[in-house]
Design an enzyme around this catalytic site. Structure first.
Site, PDB file in Angstrom:
ATOM      1  CG  ASP A   1      -3.319   4.763  -3.155  1.00 22.62           C
ATOM      2  OD1 ASP A   1      -2.773   4.396  -2.096  1.00 22.62           O
ATOM      3  OD2 ASP A   1      -3.148   5.887  -3.665  1.00 22.62           O
TER       4      ASP A   1
ATOM      5  CG  HIS B   1      -2.265   0.624   0.949  1.00 23.28           C
ATOM      6  ND1 HIS B   1      -2.451   1.674   0.069  1.00 23.28           N
ATOM      7  CD2 HIS B   1      -3.501   0.345   1.439  1.00 23.28           C
ATOM      8  CE1 HIS B   1      -3.730   2.011   0.045  1.00 23.28           C
ATOM      9  NE2 HIS B   1      -4.383   1.219   0.863  1.00 23.28           N
TER      10      HIS B   1
END
Length: 234
Positions: free
Chosen positions: A211, A207
């Site tokens: 995204d 992450h």
């Protein structure tokens, strides 16, 4: 209580031989490191229907694993951030694509790396994967093939698994999990039922690197590649 089998290990004994224990320790180190990475998985049912005809003709004898691995490599080449690594102050790009293929061996899980598999023709890649798997399972893999991965493919479809969550191998930013390829009924636009060949896939992503929307776009690109047999025939 029941009798204890004479073949069961005694309490406190380490299981396996020295080689398999070394592989388990190496796997443990990777998984302890991956636990520190903020990661998420997006799921997509990849539609392989258009490729089923090609697999009976121009792609005859080529495994689904080879086709999906090549599509993943082509996708990684298109998305430098997903093919890169988190460097603390940004994403560091990789000059090559390296797909680590998780292989179940008698001694444990190993993941040798195919370097730039998107540059190999589909049949050459299919043979390279077969040769690599045979070498690794026989315990004769060259240690140099274990480095340089920029992403991992893990396929449990042959075990009848439909979906599972693959964890990242640091410093790689993505891991692709593949379940079994199945034929399912689906409704087309006018309500008629047709057969659809699908594979449940999971894309796990660091992450810090990307995204959810980035991962969704990457999966959409993979689907586009899978709908274009000419890209895969290369």
């Amino acid at each position: 209580g029941g009798q204890t089998s004479t073949s069961s290990p005694t309490q406190g004994e380490l299981l396996g031989d020295a080689k398999s224990r070394r592989i388990r320790v190496a796997t443990a180190r990777v998984l302890e490191a991956t636990a520190l990475i903020p990661q998420f998985t997006v799921w997509r049912s990849l539609d392989l229907t258009r490729l089923t005809a090609a697999r009976t003709a121009s792609l005859k004898g080529v495994s689904w694993n080879t086709i999906l691995l090549r599509a993943y490599a082509l996708m990684l080449r298109e998305y430098p951030c997903l093919n890169g690594s988190w460097a603390g102050d940004g994403v560091r790009t990789n000059p090559h694509v390296g797909v680590a293929l998780a292989i179940d061996t008698p001694a444990g899980l190993l993941a040798p790396v195919l370097r730039d598999p998107q540059n190999l023709g589909i049949r050459a890649l299919n043979q390279a994967i077969k040769d690599l798997a045979a070498t690794v399972k026989s315990g004769k893999a060259d240690p140099s093939t274990m480095g340089g991965g920029t992403g991992t493919v893990s396929n449990l479809g042959s075990f009848g698994i439909q979906r599972f969550n693959a964890l990242l191998t640091p410093p790689q930013a993505t891991a692709l999990s593949l379940g079994s390829v199945e034929v399912q009924p689906a409704f087309d636009a006018d309500g008629a039922i047709r057969a659809r060949t699908v594979c449940e896939a999971g894309l796990t992503v660091d992450h810090r690197v990307a995204d959810g929307a980035d991962a969704a776009r990457a999966f959409a690109t993979m689907q586009e590649i899978l709908e274009d047999p000419f890209l895969l025939l290369g």
